[in-house]
Design an enzyme around this catalytic site. Sequence first.
Site, PDB file in Angstrom:
ATOM      1  N   LYS A 194      11.539  -0.326  12.961  1.00 33.30           N
ATOM      2  CA  LYS A 194      11.958  -0.006  11.613  1.00 33.30           C
ATOM      3  C   LYS A 194      12.989   1.002  11.765  1.00 33.30           C
ATOM      4  O   LYS A 194      13.991   0.703  10.990  1.00 33.30           O
ATOM      5  CB  LYS A 194      10.772   0.428  10.840  1.00 33.30           C
TER       6      LYS A 194
ATOM      7  N   GLY B  40      -3.808  -2.152   6.152  1.00 38.97           N
ATOM      8  CA  GLY B  40      -3.384  -3.433   5.445  1.00 38.97           C
ATOM      9  C   GLY B  40      -3.862  -4.656   6.031  1.00 38.97           C
ATOM     10  O   GLY B  40      -4.431  -5.752   5.108  1.00 38.97           O
ATOM     11  N   ARG B  41      -4.128  -4.712   7.089  1.00 41.43           N
ATOM     12  CA  ARG B  41      -4.956  -6.187   7.628  1.00 41.43           C
ATOM     13  C   ARG B  41      -6.436  -6.054   7.516  1.00 41.43           C
ATOM     14  O   ARG B  41      -6.961  -7.142   7.736  1.00 41.43           O
ATOM     15  CB  ARG B  41      -4.488  -5.991   9.374  1.00 41.43           C
TER      16      ARG B  41
ATOM     17  N   LYS C 188       0.819  -1.306   0.012  1.00 46.97           N
ATOM     18  CA  LYS C 188       0.039   0.011  -0.045  1.00 46.97           C
ATOM     19  C   LYS C 188       0.815   1.466  -0.080  1.00 46.97           C
ATOM     20  O   LYS C 188       0.569   2.076  -0.691  1.00 46.97           O
ATOM     21  CB  LYS C 188      -0.990  -0.070   1.246  1.00 46.97           C
TER      22      LYS C 188
ATOM     23  N   GLU D  20      11.051  -4.679   3.466  1.00 44.32           N
ATOM     24  CA  GLU D  20      11.251  -6.060   3.108  1.00 44.32           C
ATOM     25  C   GLU D  20      10.686  -6.391   1.664  1.00 44.32           C
ATOM     26  O   GLU D  20      11.280  -7.026   0.851  1.00 44.32           O
ATOM     27  CB  GLU D  20      10.129  -6.923   4.075  1.00 44.32           C
TER      28      GLU D  20
ATOM     29  N   HIS E 107      -2.278 -32.172  20.371  1.00 44.82           N
ATOM     30  CA  HIS E 107      -1.295 -32.597  20.334  1.00 44.82           C
ATOM     31  C   HIS E 107      -0.154 -31.638  20.634  1.00 44.82           C
ATOM     32  O   HIS E 107       1.286 -32.287  20.485  1.00 44.82           O
ATOM     33  CB  HIS E 107      -0.816 -33.601  19.271  1.00 44.82           C
TER      34      HIS E 107
ATOM     35  N   GLU F   5      -2.675  -6.006  15.893  1.00 46.36           N
ATOM     36  CA  GLU F   5      -2.059  -4.818  15.326  1.00 46.36           C
ATOM     37  C   GLU F   5      -3.092  -3.666  15.596  1.00 46.36           C
ATOM     38  O   GLU F   5      -2.910  -2.578  15.340  1.00 46.36           O
ATOM     39  CB  GLU F   5      -1.682  -4.936  13.633  1.00 46.36           C
TER      40      GLU F   5
HETATM   41  O1  LIG Z   1       1.404  -2.786   2.324  1.00 53.00           O
HETATM   42  P1  LIG Z   1       2.606  -2.045   2.948  1.00 53.00           P
HETATM   43  O2  LIG Z   1       2.495  -0.508   2.941  1.00 53.00           O
HETATM   44  O3  LIG Z   1       3.848  -2.555   2.373  1.00 53.00           O
HETATM   45  O4  LIG Z   1       2.377  -2.496   4.692  1.00 53.00           O
HETATM   46  C1  LIG Z   1       2.681  -3.855   4.825  1.00 53.00           C
HETATM   47  C2  LIG Z   1       2.354  -3.834   6.469  1.00 53.00           C
HETATM   48  O5  LIG Z   1       3.434  -3.186   7.307  1.00 53.00           O
HETATM   49  C3  LIG Z   1       2.633  -2.392   8.252  1.00 53.00           C
HETATM   50  O6  LIG Z   1       2.636  -1.085   7.977  1.00 53.00           O
HETATM   51  C4  LIG Z   1       3.430  -2.665   9.763  1.00 53.00           C
HETATM   52  O7  LIG Z   1       4.849  -2.495   9.468  1.00 53.00           O
HETATM   53  C5  LIG Z   1       1.456  -3.184   8.457  1.00 53.00           C
HETATM   54  O8  LIG Z   1       0.311  -2.633   8.758  1.00 53.00           O
HETATM   55  C6  LIG Z   1       0.954  -3.413   6.763  1.00 53.00           C
HETATM   56  O9  LIG Z   1       0.120  -4.375   6.668  1.00 53.00           O
END
Ligand SMILES: O=P(O)(O)OC[C@H]1O[C@](O)(CO)[C@@H](O)[C@@H]1O
Length: 526
Positions: free
Chosen positions: A502, A269-270, A212, A218, A387, A356
Amino acid sequence: MINWNNLDTLEAFKELKETPLVDLNKVMSGEAGAERVKTYNIPMAEGLNYNFAAKKVDDTTLKALEKLATEAELSDKFAALYNGEVVNTGENRLVLHHMTRGQLGEAVNADGVDKRTFYTTQQKRIAEFADKVHNGAITNGAGEKFTTVVQIGIGGSDLGPRAMYIALENWAKKNNSFKMEAHFISNVDPDDASAVLTSIDVAHSLFILVSKSGTTLETLTNESFVKNALKEAGLDPAKHMIAVTSETSPLAKSDDYLDAFYMDDYIGGRFSSTSSVGGAVLSLAFGPDVFADFLEGASAEDKLALNKDVLKNPAMLDALIGVYERNVLGYECTAVLPYSQGLSRFPAHLQQLDMESNGKSVNRFNEPVNYPTGPVIFGEPGTNGQHSFYQLLHQGTNIVPLQFIGFKNSQLENDVTIQDSTSQQKLCANVAAQIVAFACGKDDNNPNKTFKGGRPSSIITGDKLTPKSLGALLSHFENKVMFQGFLWNINSFDQEGVQLGKVLAKRVLAHDTDGALKVYSQMLGI
Ligand SMILES: O=P(O)(O)OC[C@H]1O[C@](O)(CO)[C@@H](O)[C@@H]1O
């Protein structure tokens, strides 16, 4: 005018604290228990049911919870949200994920567009794109069909779509809806991307870069990783990659991608599985009609969340009981236990969705709250969990409320009868047994073999895990989390708590460290 007040200032909360405690062992035993299981049951959408017989509530508690819902103005707050008020006060944003699957209230205009039209336009664009990929109108550089789709994203741009894909993979295979195999790359650990890239046919793979913000370290690192692999294979990355992002992100309108599909800042995002974030991979993997059914299920469940009558609103009731458990009974965790292999990653998605959103210590006005908020969420599918960690759940010193999920039928309907029962029957027998074992316990002369019981659970039941019932299930939990945030008077839609780590990681990479950070960095070879 809505009143946003802290939970502990509400009269109804004070009354709730005074309601007599329910002895679960007692109320769940004998004929009374049987009657309770039949009565404490609410229909959900798409043939699902929310059963709360094994929760520590009775009619007195339920009355108090109804009062709490009214005084906390839960329905009005939900209406404010879907009608486009700035409910995400931390980021000064609207909260519009419901609008990806329907229009619950008034039209909402933002950024100069009608938002429902914006979301449905993206859905149509994705559907057309997916159809073209499936019928070979869009191909790789050699004019051959793509067979595989790989999502690159993390957090909400990974967990929900991945959990939904896994949930529907078997169903799609059984119902002739399986179009493309999907893989996911999320972790910045290079072993993640490497393992996926070596397991697929890169030349016939379409990569979806999902972010987003378009700035997540990452995801951008993994994008480069994949681009390198494509180049090394003599392929043009721009012919193998699409983007899902917001229109304001650095990734938007770039020539690096075959196409781009959009979401916006009004969808966390979630909460983005029903937006383009889930839409692209699910439409490519299973076809746009399956994604449309998934949205239909979510929309049907959203409509139930509008009900002001708590006993006809499963998400609201689930939220209220959760707050009772957290803030009156003092339970710290909740385990999500789906008796369905298809839902194997659903607990991981709910960890992010719930923790979150509601892992906050200040209210909407940045003032500290004097009461616990979101619980720790964890889970595994049954019977595997039995288990593993159920020992603690049955006999440990903590009481952990449990959220079971179970279906009458398996997805593939491929089963065997062994010792007079099918595997599916064994699965379902286990979940029924667990609910009663947790609630009623068992006496024994040997304390080590004694089960105290009194351990509450609820179960969502259904006929089968399908695109529609999955949509309904997802909506239920999204709305539960939202209602709990309202009750705790916190903003469930920002996530400042992820920022500090971060920032410090960036300092480590820039070798701008001192003190403990420096020593840890050296220990890890940076
Ligand atoms: O879609 P993006 O902006 O890469 O964010 C990924 C995820 O990183 C976060 O901002 C948390 O670091 C989440 O809330 C989000 O889902």
